[in-house]
Write an enzyme that holds these catalytic residues in place. Structure first.
Site, PDB file in Angstrom:
ATOM      1  N   LYS A 107      14.898  27.345 -16.770  1.00 18.47           N
ATOM      2  CA  LYS A 107      15.739  27.743 -15.630  1.00 18.47           C
ATOM      3  C   LYS A 107      15.763  29.257 -15.560  1.00 18.47           C
ATOM      4  O   LYS A 107      15.595  29.932 -16.576  1.00 18.47           O
ATOM      5  CB  LYS A 107      17.174  27.218 -15.817  1.00 18.47           C
ATOM      6  CG  LYS A 107      17.972  27.172 -14.538  1.00 18.47           C
ATOM      7  CD  LYS A 107      17.685  25.903 -13.755  1.00 18.47           C
ATOM      8  CE  LYS A 107      18.444  25.878 -12.437  1.00 18.47           C
ATOM      9  NZ  LYS A 107      18.342  24.562 -11.793  1.00 18.47           N
ATOM     10  N   GLY A 219      30.526  20.558  -1.354  1.00 14.41           N
ATOM     11  CA  GLY A 219      29.358  21.383  -1.060  1.00 14.41           C
ATOM     12  C   GLY A 219      28.689  20.909   0.221  1.00 14.41           C
ATOM     13  O   GLY A 219      28.818  19.743   0.618  1.00 14.41           O
ATOM     14  N   GLY A 221      25.270  22.400   0.907  1.00 14.25           N
ATOM     15  CA  GLY A 221      24.014  23.151   0.794  1.00 14.25           C
ATOM     16  C   GLY A 221      22.848  22.187   0.789  1.00 14.25           C
ATOM     17  O   GLY A 221      22.937  21.075   1.326  1.00 14.25           O
ATOM     18  N   ASN A 222      21.767  22.594   0.164  1.00 18.21           N
ATOM     19  CA  ASN A 222      20.539  21.784   0.208  1.00 18.21           C
ATOM     20  C   ASN A 222      20.763  20.356  -0.296  1.00 18.21           C
ATOM     21  O   ASN A 222      20.383  19.391   0.365  1.00 18.21           O
ATOM     22  CB  ASN A 222      19.443  22.482  -0.610  1.00 18.21           C
ATOM     23  CG  ASN A 222      18.194  21.629  -0.700  1.00 18.21           C
ATOM     24  OD1 ASN A 222      17.923  21.026  -1.717  1.00 18.21           O
ATOM     25  ND2 ASN A 222      17.444  21.521   0.390  1.00 18.21           N
TER      26      ASN A 222
END
Ligand code: NAD
Length: 428
Positions: A107, A219, A221-222
């Protein structure tokens, strides 16, 4: 990102220690797997548009590559910490193992706030990140991808910089690229759709018709957007979603009794997943405090924002009606909250299983880049569905066979596979 007193790496290590205990892993394997194999910390100097130079702090952590090259996203966030990146890298190792793709865990991150960067400055952060790490990542070493507040355009700038440094075309260096320049159909949808494939299978096991269910999501988002998209296409109703308001520096929940509509809400959401409060009110959404998403009278909760959002303090606020929690985000549940959820008998689909659709599609993207031949969207999504469905059932079977919580079952499968690869290579 450190949230309150919670440290994501400590959470990840506690989860691993628990699995290692159940599996009876030997000490050397435990020592190897509870910390990253390699990590890089570096400075990224960027000439800002006003002529000043700003130094951004960047990271890449490679947790374990016994099953293949490292794989994992790059997060741009003002509250990023190396411990969060370590945790996310470790979770990537388990994620690739649980869906059985030949990749390890890694990451990356940069401490920055893309809301406050111009496109040119963002490009310089992307290129600067690659300049610092270009010799330690690559198609055969470690392959980055998008994550929180990074996108296909960012991936392309990173690829371009990598190719300039190494002198050649290396589309396998990075995934989540734009379509037409090495990107895969379905990658944008993959994580959110994958979340819903696992939810669909859980509902089938529980003999619940998805079209009778109601969900609340954290959320937009994507991950969340495409989870909302597919879940509603399958007939489910989303009662509320929440998102971060970067002007107010706090989150809000947006609720519509008749059900949230993907296109309607997407049309009033910024590129970072922030929903406009004024516009939402205009089109009939109630605006509630940020944590209201978790208190709704629904069957399903989908945390799909950041880590450590479900805590011992808000678990008691979860409605008795909630039967399933699907973790779209990485690490959304603290260790204490996990115990409470387990005790309440809520069925949990753990993060590194539920959100493995992104990395699975990234793997497909690499395969297509290697062949230089790209599949139609239907083919990608059908292969994704097959992988996610198989992984869900393997974990569910393990949970029934060993009579363990779904998170523990996912860990048992993933850690065993990685430990075996380390043994087979003669590392331990
Ligand atoms: P994103 O940046 O596209 O969206 C994040 C969303 O969360 C935004 O809507 C933002 O407004 C909201 N948000 C942020 N802080 C919040 C808060 N405190 N309360 C409520 N909402 C908040 O990020 P994403 O790619 O959708 O990632 C979301 C989560 O899923 C992260 O944990 C990420 O690591 C994980 N994940 C992402 C992918 C991927 O392919 N993008 C894959 C696997 C896991």
């Amino acid at each position: 990102m450190q949230s309150g007193s919670h440290n994501a790496f400590e959470t990840a290590q506690k989860q691993f220690d628990n699995a290692a205990g159940i599996l009876g892993l030997d000490q050397a394997t435990r020592d190897l797997l509870r910390t990253p194999m390699r990590e890089y910390h570096f400075s990224i100097p960027v000439r800002m548009d006003d002529g000043s130079v700003q130094i951004f702090k960047g990271f890449r952590v490679q947790h374990n590559d016994s099953r293949g090259p490292g794989k994992g996203g790059i997060r741009f966030h003002p509250l990023e910490t190396v411990d969060t990146v370590r945790a996310l890298a470790m979770w990537m190792t388990w994620k690739c193992a649980v869906v059985d793709i030949p990749l390890g865990g890694a990451k990356g991150g940069v401490i920055c706030d893309p809301h406050n960067l111009t496109p040119r400055e963002t490009e310089q952060v992307c290129r600067g990140w690659v300049r610092q790490i270009a010799r330690n990542v690559g198609p055969l070493l470690d392959v980055p991808a998008p994550d929180v507040m990074t996108n296909p355009q960012n991936m392309l700038w990173m690829l371009d910089e990598f190719e300039a440094i190494h002198g050649g075309k290396y589309p396998g260096f990075i995934t989540g690229k734009p379509l037409g320049i090495g990107g895969s159909q379905g990658r944008t949808e993959a994580t959110g759709y994958g979340v819903i494939y696992t939810l669909r299978e859980a509902l089938k096991e529980m003999k619940i018709d998805i079209a009778t269910t109601v969900a609340s999501v954290q959320g937009f988002g994507n991950v969340s957007q495409y989870a909302v998209d597919l879940y509603t296409k399958l007939g489910g109703k989303i009662l509320s979603v929440s998102s971060w308001d970067n002007t107010e520096k706090k989150s809000f929940t947006f609720r519509k009794a008749s059900g949230v509509k993907f296109d309607e809400l997407k049309g009033i959401t910024d590129p970072f997943g922030g929903i406009s409060r004024a516009k939402a009110q205009e089109i009939g959404y109630e605006v509630l405090p940020g944590d209201a998403w978790i208190e709704q009278d629904v069957d399903i909760l989908i945390p799909a924002a950041m880590e450590h959002q479900i805590t011992k303090d808000n678990v008691p606020k979860i409605s008795k009606r909630v039967k399933i929690i699907v973790e779209g985000a990485n690490g959304p549940t603290t260790t204490e909250a996990d115990e409470l959820i387990k005790a309440r008998g809520i069925f949990l689909i753990p993060d590194f299983l539920a959100n493995a659709g992104g990395v699975t599609c990234s793997y497909f993207e690499q395969v297509q880049c290697n062949m230089n031949y790209f599949w139609e969207k239907e083919e990608v999504l059908s292969k994704l569905d097959t992988k996610m469905t198989a992984a869900f059932h393997a974990v569910h079977e393990m949970s029934k066979k060993r009579n363990v919580y779904m998170r523990d079952a996912a860990y048992l499968i993933a850690v065993s596979r990685v430990a075996q690869a380390c043994r087979d290579r003669g590392w331990v």
